[in-house]
Design a protein around this motif. Structure first.
Motif, short mmCIF file in Angstrom:
data_model
loop_
_atom_site.label_atom_id
_atom_site.label_comp_id
_atom_site.label_asym_id
_atom_site.label_seq_id
_atom_site.Cartn_x
_atom_site.Cartn_y
_atom_site.Cartn_z
N PRO A 109 31.73 -11.77 -56.58
CA PRO A 109 32.29 -11.54 -55.25
C PRO A 109 33.79 -11.84 -55.25
CG PRO A 109 30.27 -12.84 -55.11
CD PRO A 109 30.63 -12.76 -56.57
N ALA A 110 34.53 -11.02 -54.51
CA ALA A 110 35.99 -11.21 -54.47
C ALA A 110 36.50 -10.83 -53.09
CB ALA A 110 36.66 -10.37 -55.55
N PRO A 111 36.26 -11.68 -52.09
CA PRO A 111 36.79 -11.39 -50.75
C PRO A 111 38.30 -11.24 -50.80
CG PRO A 111 35.26 -13.26 -50.72
CD PRO A 111 35.54 -12.97 -52.14
N ARG A 112 38.79 -10.12 -50.28
CA ARG A 112 40.22 -9.81 -50.33
C ARG A 112 40.76 -9.85 -51.76
NH1 ARG A 112 41.61 -13.25 -44.89
NH2 ARG A 112 41.01 -11.64 -43.39
N GLY A 113 39.90 -9.52 -52.72
CA GLY A 113 40.31 -9.42 -54.11
C GLY A 113 40.37 -10.72 -54.86
N ILE A 114 39.92 -11.82 -54.24
CA ILE A 114 40.09 -13.15 -54.85
C ILE A 114 38.73 -13.75 -55.20
CG2 ILE A 114 41.03 -15.47 -54.54
CD1 ILE A 114 42.94 -14.23 -52.44
N PRO A 115 38.39 -13.84 -56.48
CA PRO A 115 37.12 -14.44 -56.87
C PRO A 115 37.21 -15.97 -56.85
CG PRO A 115 38.30 -13.76 -58.82
CD PRO A 115 39.14 -13.32 -57.64
N ASP A 116 36.08 -16.61 -56.63
CA ASP A 116 35.98 -18.06 -56.72
C ASP A 116 35.72 -18.42 -58.18
OD1 ASP A 116 35.03 -20.74 -56.76
OD2 ASP A 116 34.40 -20.58 -54.67
N PRO A 117 36.51 -19.29 -58.79
CA PRO A 117 36.25 -19.66 -60.19
C PRO A 117 34.82 -20.13 -60.45
CG PRO A 117 38.41 -20.47 -59.52
CD PRO A 117 37.76 -19.94 -58.28
N GLU A 118 34.21 -20.77 -59.45
CA GLU A 118 32.83 -21.21 -59.63
C GLU A 118 31.88 -20.02 -59.73
OE1 GLU A 118 29.68 -23.83 -60.23
OE2 GLU A 118 31.87 -24.04 -60.43
N ASP A 119 32.14 -18.95 -58.99
CA ASP A 119 31.34 -17.74 -59.12
C ASP A 119 31.53 -17.11 -60.49
OD1 ASP A 119 30.14 -17.83 -56.60
OD2 ASP A 119 31.77 -16.70 -55.65
N VAL A 120 32.76 -17.18 -61.01
CA VAL A 120 33.01 -16.68 -62.36
C VAL A 120 32.19 -17.48 -63.37
CG1 VAL A 120 34.75 -16.36 -64.16
CG2 VAL A 120 35.31 -15.83 -61.76
N ARG A 121 32.18 -18.81 -63.20
CA ARG A 121 31.40 -19.65 -64.12
C ARG A 121 29.91 -19.30 -64.06
NH1 ARG A 121 28.05 -23.54 -64.19
NH2 ARG A 121 28.03 -23.74 -61.91
N ARG A 122 29.39 -19.10 -62.85
CA ARG A 122 27.96 -18.78 -62.70
C ARG A 122 27.61 -17.42 -63.31
NH1 ARG A 122 28.86 -20.28 -57.10
NH2 ARG A 122 28.27 -22.47 -56.74
N SER A 123 28.59 -16.56 -63.48
CA SER A 123 28.34 -15.22 -64.00
C SER A 123 28.26 -15.19 -65.52
CB SER A 123 29.44 -14.26 -63.54
OG SER A 123 29.45 -14.14 -62.13
#
Length: 337
Positions: A109-123
């Protein structure tokens, strides 16, 4: 204003070289770049690498090619590329990561183009039952989100994830100079935390053709092979690199004016009844929602203003250095009539 003297707001790729840039192209010293012997190409590659904080660079015809070459170098077949939803490397590069490199995207997810680093880690995937993660890609500015800028703390957070997980981190920095202008920082403050960066010279910077991929010397050495495989060996390409050098040296100083005009356009259209999220108007783009978008775009074109209908309710306007204040005001009169 007539269509013959139109204001083109479709993209910042529509600019044309002025006489000074054409003279630089005509006078360029050239050689065979596939042999590494074009001095103007070499100068561009070295200058771009220094500016972005890397060891080496490689000039290519397009940003799609620089991104896809980077993906090819960083990954192995069957892996996943973690990227923000709406990323250009997926949306506008025609499935090339799958076709050429044999890898698939995993979106965060990237609201307004900005991902959360924690979401990146979970991926990140490590199971033998799933495609393993091979690369993380970020986009700055994020085109589909409206030209939004990645905060530096988000980049630092994703870099920490990449280090912990042992993954390379690539930046689709087609408009990273716009991001630097918006943040009022040196561009290498943005690019320093990446393993490779793609920079477009033919968008806001104003060159007619080309992008540069930068990275370590070993990375660029591998990138040479993939560039050749994709048909990107351009021989006497110094005529293009000369324009790229001028764009790289002089283009960034003009971007702040583009951003100011984009804000003026957004605020005016919002008052005129267009639906616009002003928080996304951070650089040179304006995404507006309006009924009958495609019909309206055709009517505006007949009146001398060009824009892009992204879908049936969304129009994108992009400011660039060949749209001055008078051009903008003329366009506003058409768009709000």
């Amino acid at each position: 204003m007539t269509a013959a003297h139109s204001v083109d707001l479709r993209s910042d790729t529509v600019t044309r070289p002025d006489e000074r840039m054409r003279q630089a192209m005509a006078q360029a010293i050239v050689g065979d770049d596939v042999y590494g012997e074009d001095p103007t190409v070499n100068e561009l590659q070295e200058e771009a690498a220094r500016l972005l904080g890397f060891e080496a660079g490689l000039f290519m015809p397009s940003g799609t090619m620089t991104n896809q070459v980077a993906i090819a170098v960083h990954t192995r077949r069957g892996e996943e590329v973690i990227c923000p939803e709406g990323a250009h490397v997926y949306e506008w590069e025609l499935g090339m990561m799958a076709t050429f490199s044999g890898v698939v995207p995993r979106f965060v997810p990237a609201p307004r183009g900005i991902p959360d680093p924690e979401d990146v880690r979970r991926s990140v995937r490590r199971s033998v039952h799933q495609s393993p993660s091979g690369l993380i890609v970020l986009e700055n500015t994020h085109n589909k989100a409206g030209g939004t800028v990645l905060p530096l703390e988000v980049i630092r957070g994703v870099r920490a994830v990449a280090d912990t997980e042992g993954l390379p981190l690539h930046l689709d920095g087609a408009r990273v100079m716009n991001a630097a202008a918006a943040l009022n920082c040196e561009v290498r403050e943005i690019t320093a935390r990446f393993d490779s960066v793609s920079l477009c010279l033919s968008k806001g910077l104003g060159a007619p053709v080309g992008s540069v991929l930068v990275g370590s010397r070993a990375f660029i050495q591998q990138a040479h092979r993939y560039r050749k495989m994709m048909g990107g060996g351009m021989r006497q390409a110094g005529v293009l690199a000369a324009a790229g050098l001028l764009a790289l040296r002089e283009g960034p100083a003009r971007l702040g004016a583009d951003h100011r005009r984009a804000r003026r356009l957004a605020e005016t259209l919002l008052q005129a009844g267009f639906e616009i999220d002003l928080d996304t108007v951070q650089t040179n783009m304006v995404y507006a929602r309006i009924d009958r978008a495609e019909e309206r775009v055709r009517a505006w074109a007949e009146a001398g203003v060009k824009a892009n209908a992204i879908d049936e309710r969304t129009v994108r306007f992009v400011l660039h250095h060949q749209v001055g204040d008078e051009d903008l005001e003329a366009a506003i009169r058409v768009l709000t009539a």
